[in-house]
Write a protein that holds these residues in place. Structure first.
Motif, PDB file in Angstrom:
ATOM      1  N   ASN A 166      28.708   6.175 -45.301  1.00 55.32           N
ATOM      2  CA  ASN A 166      28.721   5.091 -46.278  1.00 55.32           C
ATOM      3  C   ASN A 166      27.906   3.898 -45.758  1.00 55.32           C
ATOM      4  O   ASN A 166      27.075   3.335 -46.465  1.00 55.32           O
TER       5      ASN A 166
ATOM      6  N   ARG B  26      24.279   4.879 -45.908  1.00 61.58           N
ATOM      7  CA  ARG B  26      23.789   4.851 -47.295  1.00 61.58           C
ATOM      8  C   ARG B  26      23.527   3.413 -47.717  1.00 61.58           C
ATOM      9  O   ARG B  26      22.514   3.084 -48.316  1.00 61.58           O
TER      10      ARG B  26
ATOM     11  N   ILE C 237      19.330   1.487 -68.316  1.00 56.72           N
ATOM     12  CA  ILE C 237      20.048   2.619 -67.739  1.00 56.72           C
ATOM     13  C   ILE C 237      19.089   3.792 -67.524  1.00 56.72           C
ATOM     14  O   ILE C 237      18.272   4.090 -68.387  1.00 56.72           O
TER      15      ILE C 237
ATOM     16  N   ARG D 150      20.964  11.596 -56.679  1.00 54.71           N
ATOM     17  CA  ARG D 150      22.388  11.523 -56.432  1.00 54.71           C
ATOM     18  C   ARG D 150      22.849  12.771 -55.680  1.00 54.71           C
ATOM     19  O   ARG D 150      24.015  12.879 -55.338  1.00 54.71           O
TER      20      ARG D 150
ATOM     21  N   GLY E 140      18.208   5.352 -58.141  1.00 56.15           N
ATOM     22  CA  GLY E 140      19.061   6.512 -57.954  1.00 56.15           C
ATOM     23  C   GLY E 140      20.485   6.098 -57.649  1.00 56.15           C
ATOM     24  O   GLY E 140      21.446   6.650 -58.179  1.00 56.15           O
ATOM     25  N   ARG E 141      20.625   5.087 -56.832  1.00 56.71           N
ATOM     26  CA  ARG E 141      21.968   4.693 -56.386  1.00 56.71           C
ATOM     27  C   ARG E 141      22.747   3.999 -57.490  1.00 56.71           C
ATOM     28  O   ARG E 141      23.938   4.241 -57.654  1.00 56.71           O
ATOM     29  N   THR E 142      22.073   3.133 -58.260  1.00 53.27           N
ATOM     30  CA  THR E 142      22.818   2.367 -59.266  1.00 53.27           C
ATOM     31  C   THR E 142      22.650   2.944 -60.663  1.00 53.27           C
ATOM     32  O   THR E 142      23.278   2.464 -61.597  1.00 53.27           O
ATOM     33  N   THR E 143      21.766   3.902 -60.828  1.00 51.71           N
ATOM     34  CA  THR E 143      21.431   4.477 -62.131  1.00 51.71           C
ATOM     35  C   THR E 143      20.992   3.418 -63.131  1.00 51.71           C
ATOM     36  O   THR E 143      21.178   3.585 -64.325  1.00 51.71           O
ATOM     37  N   ALA E 144      20.431   2.335 -62.656  1.00 55.32           N
ATOM     38  CA  ALA E 144      19.986   1.300 -63.580  1.00 55.32           C
ATOM     39  C   ALA E 144      18.833   0.514 -62.967  1.00 55.32           C
ATOM     40  O   ALA E 144      18.774   0.311 -61.749  1.00 55.32           O
TER      41      ALA E 144
ATOM     42  N   GLU F 296      27.350  -2.192 -57.209  1.00 55.77           N
ATOM     43  CA  GLU F 296      27.226  -0.943 -56.465  1.00 55.77           C
ATOM     44  C   GLU F 296      27.615  -1.149 -55.009  1.00 55.77           C
ATOM     45  O   GLU F 296      28.385  -0.384 -54.435  1.00 55.77           O
TER      46      GLU F 296
ATOM     47  N   SER G 162      30.945   0.466 -53.288  1.00 52.93           N
ATOM     48  CA  SER G 162      30.878   1.505 -52.266  1.00 52.93           C
ATOM     49  C   SER G 162      31.600   1.056 -51.006  1.00 52.93           C
ATOM     50  O   SER G 162      32.226   1.874 -50.326  1.00 52.93           O
TER      51      SER G 162
ATOM     52  N   VAL H 265      27.971  -0.941 -64.200  1.00 53.71           N
ATOM     53  CA  VAL H 265      26.998   0.146 -64.107  1.00 53.71           C
ATOM     54  C   VAL H 265      26.867   0.582 -62.651  1.00 53.71           C
ATOM     55  O   VAL H 265      26.888   1.757 -62.326  1.00 53.71           O
ATOM     56  N   GLY H 266      26.767  -0.408 -61.788  1.00 53.03           N
ATOM     57  CA  GLY H 266      26.650  -0.117 -60.359  1.00 53.03           C
ATOM     58  C   GLY H 266      27.956   0.428 -59.801  1.00 53.03           C
ATOM     59  O   GLY H 266      27.958   1.339 -58.969  1.00 53.03           O
TER      60      GLY H 266
ATOM     61  N   LEU I 216      30.243   2.176 -61.335  1.00 57.38           N
ATOM     62  CA  LEU I 216      30.404   3.578 -61.724  1.00 57.38           C
ATOM     63  C   LEU I 216      29.480   4.477 -60.918  1.00 57.38           C
ATOM     64  O   LEU I 216      29.872   5.580 -60.515  1.00 57.38           O
ATOM     65  N   ALA I 217      28.267   3.988 -60.667  1.00 60.43           N
ATOM     66  CA  ALA I 217      27.338   4.791 -59.868  1.00 60.43           C
ATOM     67  C   ALA I 217      27.904   5.021 -58.476  1.00 60.43           C
ATOM     68  O   ALA I 217      27.808   6.125 -57.928  1.00 60.43           O
ATOM     69  N   ALA I 218      28.508   3.998 -57.925  1.00 62.04           N
ATOM     70  CA  ALA I 218      29.076   4.132 -56.581  1.00 62.04           C
ATOM     71  C   ALA I 218      30.255   5.095 -56.587  1.00 62.04           C
ATOM     72  O   ALA I 218      30.408   5.919 -55.676  1.00 62.04           O
TER      73      ALA I 218
ATOM     74  N   ASP J  65      30.741   7.485 -58.612  1.00 60.82           N
ATOM     75  CA  ASP J  65      30.193   8.812 -58.821  1.00 60.82           C
ATOM     76  C   ASP J  65      29.641   9.373 -57.510  1.00 60.82           C
ATOM     77  O   ASP J  65      29.911  10.519 -57.149  1.00 60.82           O
ATOM     78  N   SER J  66      28.874   8.548 -56.777  1.00 61.10           N
ATOM     79  CA  SER J  66      28.321   9.131 -55.546  1.00 61.10           C
ATOM     80  C   SER J  66      29.386   9.364 -54.502  1.00 61.10           C
ATOM     81  O   SER J  66      29.246  10.259 -53.676  1.00 61.10           O
TER      82      SER J  66
END
Ligand code: ATP
Ligand code: ATP
Ligand code: MG
Ligand code: MG
Lengths: 350, 316, 506, 350
Positions: free
Chosen positions: A70, A73, A177, A188, A262-266, B194, B198, B219-220, B222-224, B226-227
């Motif tokens: 973590n 990353r 998005i 991801r 990629g990390r935040t999808t936005a 994000e 995380s 948005v961030g 949820l992305a976190a 998800d990963s």
């Protein structure tokens, strides 16, 4: 003026006599500690201390593989930018626009028509667009600096302001998005159980280390930072090289934008805000000289890891951002102070 | 939208009719965030509905000094009304009073002034109420488990509205014997959400419920999530963006609900400014004048009622 | 040391040692100066002369030893203390601030002011008087020092030393950037000062100057005094050189060789001009020939070399190597075509001081040893080691940072760079500035060896005898123009000076 | 040695072609344009152009006294900081912490117990506290830089991070309302019809101009920026002077904090965010060299006015911040480029 100095050495001269005393030999250990290894040793110790603090205060929550992954990353995006930044700082420059260029690249690469085009072709198109935007911004910086002779601080400050504005205009200040499936799947995903994000960081670090220390490109970079005029007079195309360096750091901001997408999808214009300061702090704490002429990728990576571990330890302990800021400020000063102690060479005037 | 005000039965039937043209100034914080962007565009859209409104937009800033200067420009222009979403309520109070003293009514939106003399009307989202709504919803879901782990991802900690939300949240949780075990603050950005999420997820290996103050940073978040591959908990959002509502509707993420914080406050402000400037009153109310304070409701949107709210959702 | 011994002397330094982070720069130096004398300090590059005077000036702190000033033991913790004591210093590295005017530089640190508010007019007036005293009344006190030539900066530095009410003035190689005329001027002022009872510590590598101006001599070798208070009159020059270098050095330039009649023209310069600096310079240099440019400081010789090299873009005219024209303003093209420049300012224009010797040596052609983009440091070191052998560069360690070497050895690095690059044309700007007698002889021999091997060489030097002794042909430069061109054997120092004076007057 | 090489020395060279040694004399006009006046002339023209644009696009709303006063009121806070910043930049340093120190000073001066103490004594106590906080932060910066030898960029970056955190901790992240009557009355008031805010700016500018150009303090500041080592050797206590400079800029941030408190009647840790960049941009656009050795207060004031007029013209025309950002970026680069053209001397190598 009857006396004439012109002279020839008589053959009887004892050759060794003329040599000044051997000064800086020292023993191997001293040389090691005085050199790059010694500087990095300080950083490793600092990192180890932080980990000990983390282990004591947060126990198993801190000391587990998933948490370390973590941390890495979390470090990876700023890490890639810092590697690019190491090059410009080593060459005696600076790039304040990295964060803002990263935001711009993330916006452009996630524009709906770019994503649509990527749907038609491949997600690599989005990657290409982000790198191209980063590279183009770097090209502008480089040309303004090398050919316009504007000090890097001001040229990239202008880019910082300008790129952020452009990103807002293009995104209409909205968060875009990412829905491109291929892109999301790749970034991801992981490889051998480790996220691609981390791999990208590792690969960038290895390439950066190799490029700076083992190639002609790196040699030129260090030379320019060490003495610009002497390097120019040695017949090296310093301007062209400077442009290449700013393109390099621009592209690294583009890569960071892809990672962020990629990390935040936005994609948004706020991505990367203040990253320039984090990156510069990591690079300089890592032992690269802000005036140029000496740079170390290993140090930069350690610098980045120190700051991200710090953040993690603070979060694990539910400590506020404010305390973290104060501690971070102190760490920066102490680290730079220690760096200087380690780095102080014989021959430097006090 | 303020359409409901248009069909008042009383002496206010003329509210939609074109009156004397009024020039209204609009100033807000930098629209560096989806919700603030939506506030901005809704205000402009509202103004365009009326033939008798000319909206003068001073674009957003996070610097109180600059925003004061913008309001001074409005005063100097002798506008008929000013709608102000201050970057910091207390910091803009002084200049708002100056405008009021110059005879220009000020409509205060979202972040409250520190003096009642600074605004003719105050339109507020219910930040405390938002926290209460989110807390109550979580209590309903977890009420039987006193050891449940509840986490919170706040917005910008230095804003009073964040503090109000957190207070409402912990008060509501307290009522059912729960408390916030892990709290981190982000900064209303995707990137901040994000990063904060995380870190939070690694600090809390097991969570039962999570409230995230803001859907934009969501948005961030949820992305976190998800990963990290985490799905053992449910999440409640805040503000009510279209993304969030889509996610609630589809039901394939941990996001189960969101608490609305209307992004139409600025538009309300513009509509009210017009009424005040034209000396009209609020439809459906009996009062002759527009009230001084309007606090907006903070409903919880879940899969059950999401269709009802989707049309009002903002695009982040 | 007893106090009583020193009452007659102005300054007495006893057993001074100085260590820099493990480097012993001084191992015990004694120096005695009496009022009104010119005391010369001699020694090879790196002997410790500058270090010694920096200790006296408060710029460095000694590691050991004692300093007596007018018989009293003193500590000199910082430059302020030295100045207050009555010691004014002209440092070896030009110590002026480019952004300030002449007047501002002169009064820096002891500004004419009341309560912190400056008296600018009074400073200008006093400055004008000082400059007149130095024979430079034509310089405006308001001129920015950054626009002055190195020689004029040295004048400013001297004016500053005079502006202090000093009992002792230290001059560390003041003549290095001065030409013959300026040196004469300097000596006039020195004589004036000593007649007022002011003592001078004078450092120079030009032994004929010592003979002309000096009263007594202290010789330093490897950080220790070899001899103190020798009388100039009683010590012959060969003896001085032996004390300094530990060997015998003869006074001859390496012999010239007859140039073969068919030696091809390598460098051809045609009508070269740089607006505002020099105009219409034309000459050519054949393989194996050494051409010297003589002239006064500020005549534009450095600029001619830099323009030939492409470091400045010519406003008209062109340069050809082996008949091929070079693109103006492109150093990289010049280097590929086989031109090399050893610039005037070694430290700021030539070397990367923090980098090791071998990287400085291969700076112009490391790519040649690389495989593609991959550096090959092993081969770079090997090649550097060859040059270290050939040039007797000391210390013989390719990994030593260039900045830690003595001036002469730094100069050899510059030569080594072009040797490994294999240049056909070598432009040498002041190749012996600040270089000691021994190293100087080695550099002369080296230049001749290169010429004999077929290199075309252009040498600029402010020491006219050096130009005359080294070159096959001499161009006299004045006011940015070539005044005269002649074989070196057909002109002497007076001839050059006459030409220059006439040229300037015209 | 018989000389035979064909050397062409053209004796016909036009005498005017060869430059006399005294190169930079020129005529009076040229000298004026090449000097400080010329540099400022460029700025005055830029400002005049902006005003013309404002007058054309916004008419009377722009061209009235109250609006100009508004511009100056807006400029005054950043202006005071920029004047302090001019000193450190002239000395070859930089202070990234000004905005954050201003925030901290505003917080400390408006703490409830400080206000209570001021109620007991005088509102001047709040002023004194703000200046003391600014001065103390500057003292820390100065000591770390001068005695710790940490590069100014890093030392003040650490202070930027640390002071913001401290301000948040002290204020508990809440906006603190100023209720001290004396303080409010003074700062709400005016003198000769012009707000005190503006007077403070004017007085700071005049003092700054005098200090930099007419006193030994200023002279030494320029000298340190021009050549640190030479200045040290000239017998100036450079370290002490550096500390004084950072205290000076810290105090100017303290003054700015007082002005901000007066203007907003509130103290918060967010005051002054990013002011460092605005101040640096104004100073450098004004003609102070970022590498040190040349500074101009008049230029700085003009730089500040240019940026604040720009903002006003944008507001008057309903133009978005994003466009403004892009324009600002371009202006920074163009201004620095022009500065360099004006400032470039004949004979500079390319
Ligand atoms: N600041 C320093 N740090 C480390 N070593 C130094 C420093 N200054 C000088 N030295 C070393 O001390 C020795 C004496 O140097 P110094 O400059 O005093 O010689 P010098 O006699 O003046 O030579 P030159 O004739 O070339 O001027 C040299 O070996 C030099 O490398
Ligand atoms: N950057 C500059 N700006 C203005 N004038 C300059 C600049 N550089 C050089 N000059 C002028 O050009 C002329 C020639 O320069 P320079 O002193 O280098 O000549 P030189 O013959 O090589 O003398 P030296 O023996 O000092 O090297 C001088 O008058 C000098 O003032
Ligand atoms: Mg010396
Ligand atoms: Mg020269």
């Amino acid at each position: 003026m009857s006396e004439q100095t012109p002279t020839t050495v008589s053959e009887s001269a004892a050759p060794t006599q003329a040599a000044p005393p051997e000064k800086k030999s020292g023993n191997a250990m001293q040389r090691l500690l005085g050199g790059a290894a010694g500087r990095n040793l300080g950083l490793v110790i600092a990192l180890a201390l932080l980990i000990v603090v983390g282990a004591i205060t947060a126990g198993d929550r801190f000391m587990n593989v998933e948490n370390f992954l973590n941390i890495i990353r979390f470090a990876s995006i700023i890490g890639v930018i810092s590697i690019g930044m190491t090059f410009v700082i080593t060459a005696g420059g600076i790039d304040l626009s990295v964060g803002s260029v990263m935001g711009l690249a993330s916006v452009v690469a996630s524009l709906s028509w770019v994503q649509a085009a990527a749907d038609q072709t491949s997600w690599l198109l989005m990657v290409a667009v982000a790198l191209a935007v980063g590279g183009a911004a770097g090209l502008v910086n480089g040309i303004v600096i090398a050919y316009g002779k504007v000090v890097p601080f001001m040229a990239t400050l202008a880019m910082l302001v300008g790129a952020r504005g452009l990103a807002e205009l293009l995104s209409n200040k909205q968060t875009q998005i990412v829905s491109q499936q291929g892109f999301l799947e790749f970034f991801r995903g992981d490889f051998l159980g480790i996220a691609w994000l981390v791999w990208i960081f590792v690969i960038a670090a290895v390439i950066g280390w190799f490029l700076l220390g083992r190639t002609t490109f790196g040699r030129r970079t260090v030379a320019i930072g060490g003495n610009f005029e002497a390097t120019r007079l040695a017949g090296i195309r310093v301007k062209r090289h400077l442009v290449a360096l700013y393109v390099l750091v621009g592209v690294s901001a583009g890569i960071a934008a892809v990672m962020m997408l990629g990390r935040t999808t936005a994609g948004t214009s706020t991505h990367g805000t203040l990253y320039e300061l984090d990156a510069i702090a990591a690079v300089v704490v890592g032992g690269t000289l802000l005036v140029g002429g000496r740079g170390t990728i290993v140090g930069t990576v350690l610098g980045v890891l120190i700051f991200s571990t710090l953040t993690n330890v603070f979060t694990q302990n539910n400590l506020s951002n404010s305390v973290q800021s104060v501690v971070k400020g102190v760490i920066i000063v102490v680290a730079v102070l220690l760096q200087q102690r380690f780095a102080s060479r014989p021959g430097r005037s006090s | 939208g303020t359409d409901s005000t248009s069909s008042g039965p009383t002496n206010n039937a003329n509210n939609t009719e074109t009156g004397e043209t009024v020039r209204i100034g609009w100033s807000g914080p930098a629209a560096d965030h989806g919700w603030l962007g939506a506030i901005n565009s809704a205000a402009i859209a509202e103004a365009e509905k009326y033939d008798d409104v000319e909206l003068v937009v001073a674009e957003g800033t996070n610097d109180a000094n600059l925003q004061i200067s913008q309001v001074e420009t409005f005063i100097n222009d002798e506008l008929d009304a000013i709608v102000l979403l201050p970057t910091d309520g207390a910091a803009l109070t002084e200049v708002a009073i100056k405008a009021m003293e110059a005879g220009i009514p000020v409509i205060n939106v979202d972040r409250e002034f520190s003096s009642t003399f600074a605004a003719r009307v105050t339109v507020l989202g219910d930040n405390y109420g938002m926290g209460v709504s989110a807390g109550t919803y979580i209590c309903e879901q977890l009420g039987d488990n006193p050891d449940a782990v509840v986490a919170e991802i706040a917005g910008i900690d230095s804003l009073p509205l964040t503090q109000d939300r957190s207070r409402g949240f912990s008060d509501a949780l307290g009522d059912c014997g729960l408390e916030v075990s892990n709290r981190v603050a982000a900064d209303f950005t995707v990137q901040g959400g994000e990063a904060a999420a995380s870190q939070l997820l690694s600090a809390a290996p097991q969570i039962d419920a999570l409230w995230n103050h803001d859907d934009d940073q969501g948005v961030g978040v949820l992305a976190a999530i998800d990963s990290a591959g985490r799905d053992e908990f449910f999440m409640v959002g805040g503000a009510g963006s279209k993304n969030a509502m889509d996610a609630i509707k589809s039901g394939d993420s941990v996001l189960e609900a969101t608490v609305i914080y209307p992004s139409t406050q600025g538009a309300d402000g513009v509509a009210l400014a017009r009424l005040v400037a034209q000396g009209k009153s609020l439809g459906d109310l009996v009062e002759q004048d527009v009230p001084t304070r309007i606090v907006l409701y903070a409903p919880v949107v879940t899969a059950d009622n999401v269709d009802e709210y989707l049309p009002t959702a903002f695009t982040s | 040391m007893l106090k009583g011994d020193n009452t007659a002397s102005l300054l007495s330094m006893r057993g001074i040692t100085k260590e820099f982070a493990g480097v012993k720069a001084l191992r015990g130096v004694d120096l005695d100066v009496v009022a009104g004398e010119v005391h010369c300090v001699l020694g090879q590059n790196g002997a410790g002369k500058s270090t010694l005077i920096k200790i006296l000036a408060g710029a460095h702190q000694p590691s050991g030893g004692e300093i007596f000033w007018q018989g009293e033991q003193r500590e000199i913790p910082n430059p302020v203390a030295a100045i207050d004591m009555g010691v004014a210093t002209m440092y070896q590295e030009l110590d002026v601030v480019d952004g300030l005017t002449i007047a501002e530089n002169i009064f820096l640190g002891h500004e004419l002011a009341t309560g912190g508010v400056l008296h600018r007019a009074r400073a200008a007036r006093t400055t004008r008087q000082l400059l007149e005293r130095l024979g430079h009344g034509n310089l405006s006190p308001h001129r920015e020092v950054g626009t002055l030539s190195a020689a004029n900066k040295q004048i400013v530095s001297m004016a500053r030393a005079l502006s202090h009410d000093a009992k002792l003035i230290i001059m560390d190689e003041p003549s290095a950037v001065l030409d013959a005329e300026e040196v004469k001027n300097l000596f006039r002022v020195v004589n004036e000062l000593t007649s007022q009872g002011i003592a001078i510590i004078y450092i120079s590598h030009r032994l004929e100057e010592i003979r002309q101006i000096g009263d007594r001599i202290t010789v330093i070798k490897d950080g220790a005094s070899m001899a103190s208070g020798l009388s100039v009159a009683d010590t012959p020059t060969p003896e001085l050189i032996r004390l300094m270098t530990g060997r015998n050095v003869e006074f001859v330039f390496p012999p010239r060789r007859e140039l073969p009649a068919d030696a091809p023209v390598v460098l051809d310069i045609d009508g070269l001009s740089l607006r505002g600096i020099f105009a219409d310079v034309s000459f050519d240099v054949r393989a194996g020939e050494v051409v010297g440019l003589a002239g006064l400081v500020g005549s534009g010789r450095s600029e001619i070399l830099e323009t030939v090299y492409g470091a400045r873009r010519a406003s008209s005219g062109h340069v050809s190597v082996d008949g091929k024209r070079l693109r103006p303003g492109a150093v990289d093209r010049a280097v590929t075509s086989g031109i090399g420049l050893s610039p005037e300012e070694r430290k700021s224009q030539g070397l990367i001081l923090d980098e090791p010797i071998f990287k400085n040596v291969t700076l112009s052609n490391f790519a040649r040893y690389a495989r593609g983009p991959l550096l090959n440091e092993r081969r770079e070191r090997a090649v550097t080691r060859e040059q270290i052998e050939a040039l007797e560069l000391r210390p013989a360690d390719p990994d030593r940072p260039a900045g830690t070497l003595s001036g002469g050895n730094q100069q050899k690095i510059m030569l080594a760079r072009w040797l490994v690059h294999g240049t056909r044309v070598l432009l040498l700007d002041e190749p012996t500035r600040g270089v000691d007698v021994g190293a100087r002889a080695e550099i002369y021999a080296l230049i001749r060896r290169l010429a004999d091997a077929g290199t075309a060489i252009v040498v600029v030097s402010s020491e006219i005898p050096e130009v005359l002794g080294l070159a096959d042909r001499v161009l006299v430069i004045g006011d940015g123009r070539v005044l005269h061109s002649t074989p070196a054997t057909e002109i002497d120092e007076h001839g050059v000076l006459d030409l220059v004076m006439k040229g300037t007057a015209a």
